[in-house]
Design a protein around this motif. Structure first.
Motif, PDB file in Angstrom:
ATOM      1  N   MET A   1       1.288  -1.210   0.059  1.00 50.81           N
ATOM      2  CA  MET A   1       0.097   0.349   0.002  1.00 50.81           C
ATOM      3  C   MET A   1       0.861   1.146   0.111  1.00 50.81           C
ATOM      4  O   MET A   1       1.888   1.462   0.937  1.00 50.81           O
ATOM      5  N   SER A   2       0.555   1.963  -0.724  1.00 47.98           N
ATOM      6  CA  SER A   2       1.423   3.300  -1.273  1.00 47.98           C
ATOM      7  C   SER A   2       0.840   4.734  -0.042  1.00 47.98           C
ATOM      8  O   SER A   2       1.870   5.095   0.166  1.00 47.98           O
ATOM      9  N   VAL A   3      -0.379   4.359   0.650  1.00 49.91           N
ATOM     10  CA  VAL A   3      -0.020   5.975   1.083  1.00 49.91           C
ATOM     11  C   VAL A   3       0.470   5.120   2.893  1.00 49.91           C
ATOM     12  O   VAL A   3       0.201   4.009   3.212  1.00 49.91           O
ATOM     13  N   GLN A   4       1.028   6.425   3.407  1.00 54.35           N
ATOM     14  CA  GLN A   4       1.258   6.180   5.191  1.00 54.35           C
ATOM     15  C   GLN A   4       0.223   6.501   5.546  1.00 54.35           C
ATOM     16  O   GLN A   4      -0.415   7.351   5.622  1.00 54.35           O
ATOM     17  N   LEU A   5       0.028   4.957   5.881  1.00 56.09           N
ATOM     18  CA  LEU A   5      -1.507   5.722   7.531  1.00 56.09           C
ATOM     19  C   LEU A   5      -1.056   5.183   9.061  1.00 56.09           C
ATOM     20  O   LEU A   5       0.143   4.756   8.864  1.00 56.09           O
ATOM     21  N   SER A   6      -1.246   6.177   9.414  1.00 61.01           N
ATOM     22  CA  SER A   6      -1.075   6.509  10.696  1.00 61.01           C
ATOM     23  C   SER A   6      -1.081   5.159  11.915  1.00 61.01           C
ATOM     24  O   SER A   6      -1.805   4.010  11.107  1.00 61.01           O
ATOM     25  N   GLU A   7      -0.804   4.875  12.795  1.00 59.36           N
ATOM     26  CA  GLU A   7      -0.450   4.258  13.807  1.00 59.36           C
ATOM     27  C   GLU A   7      -2.115   4.153  14.319  1.00 59.36           C
ATOM     28  O   GLU A   7      -2.166   2.562  14.898  1.00 59.36           O
ATOM     29  N   ASP A   8      -2.745   4.970  14.705  1.00 55.66           N
ATOM     30  CA  ASP A   8      -4.144   4.592  15.014  1.00 55.66           C
ATOM     31  C   ASP A   8      -5.047   4.273  13.743  1.00 55.66           C
ATOM     32  O   ASP A   8      -5.613   3.283  14.417  1.00 55.66           O
ATOM     33  N   PHE A   9      -4.602   4.902  12.869  1.00 55.78           N
ATOM     34  CA  PHE A   9      -5.595   3.727  11.880  1.00 55.78           C
ATOM     35  C   PHE A   9      -5.196   2.186  11.742  1.00 55.78           C
ATOM     36  O   PHE A   9      -5.816   1.487  11.616  1.00 55.78           O
ATOM     37  N   ARG A  10      -3.961   1.853  11.799  1.00 52.18           N
ATOM     38  CA  ARG A  10      -3.059   1.107  10.917  1.00 52.18           C
ATOM     39  C   ARG A  10      -3.772  -0.078  13.177  1.00 52.18           C
ATOM     40  O   ARG A  10      -4.200  -0.960  12.454  1.00 52.18           O
ATOM     41  N   THR A  11      -4.160   0.640  13.988  1.00 55.23           N
ATOM     42  CA  THR A  11      -4.671  -0.232  14.861  1.00 55.23           C
ATOM     43  C   THR A  11      -6.188  -0.229  15.451  1.00 55.23           C
ATOM     44  O   THR A  11      -6.396  -1.874  15.155  1.00 55.23           O
ATOM     45  N   GLU A  12      -6.579   0.561  14.428  1.00 53.06           N
ATOM     46  CA  GLU A  12      -8.237   0.587  13.999  1.00 53.06           C
ATOM     47  C   GLU A  12      -7.930  -0.506  13.299  1.00 53.06           C
ATOM     48  O   GLU A  12      -9.166  -1.654  13.775  1.00 53.06           O
ATOM     49  N   ALA A  13      -7.972  -1.006  11.813  1.00 54.01           N
ATOM     50  CA  ALA A  13      -7.463  -2.246  10.460  1.00 54.01           C
ATOM     51  C   ALA A  13      -7.034  -3.344  11.911  1.00 54.01           C
ATOM     52  O   ALA A  13      -7.810  -4.450  11.709  1.00 54.01           O
ATOM     53  N   LEU A  14      -6.718  -3.414  12.122  1.00 56.31           N
ATOM     54  CA  LEU A  14      -6.205  -4.940  13.188  1.00 56.31           C
ATOM     55  C   LEU A  14      -6.956  -4.749  14.051  1.00 56.31           C
ATOM     56  O   LEU A  14      -7.499  -6.643  14.185  1.00 56.31           O
TER      57      LEU A  14
END
Length: 77
Positions: A1-14
């Motif tokens: 994925m080329s877009v840099q994801l924030s740590e908060d968004f990554r946490t929500e996605a997981l």
């Protein structure tokens, strides 16, 4: 994925993914789950599902969020 994801968004996605702590997922599995959930649901969709889980199951959601945060920090060092 080329877009840099924030740590908060990554946490929500997981958090909203099907990956479970009991699986002892590898960093690669965690990153794949984040990419899949973020592509499928987007930021708003992930946030909505997190809110729903906290509303319906606050007792288990807190522990899962804690695990997700630690797993993301380890997988994206």
């Amino acid at each position: 994925m080329s877009v840099q994801l924030s740590e908060d968004f990554r946490t929500e996605a997981l958090f909203v993914s099907d990956v479970q702590c009991s699986q002892q997922p590898t960093p690669e599995l965690i990153r794949d789950a984040v990419e899949s959930a973020s592509a499928r649901l987007g930021e708003r969709g992930c946030a909505a599902l997190v809110a729903q889980e906290f509303g319906e199951h606050p007792d288990t959601a807190v522990g899962r969020m804690r695990w997700a945060r630690m797993a993301i920090q380890a997988a994206y060092r």
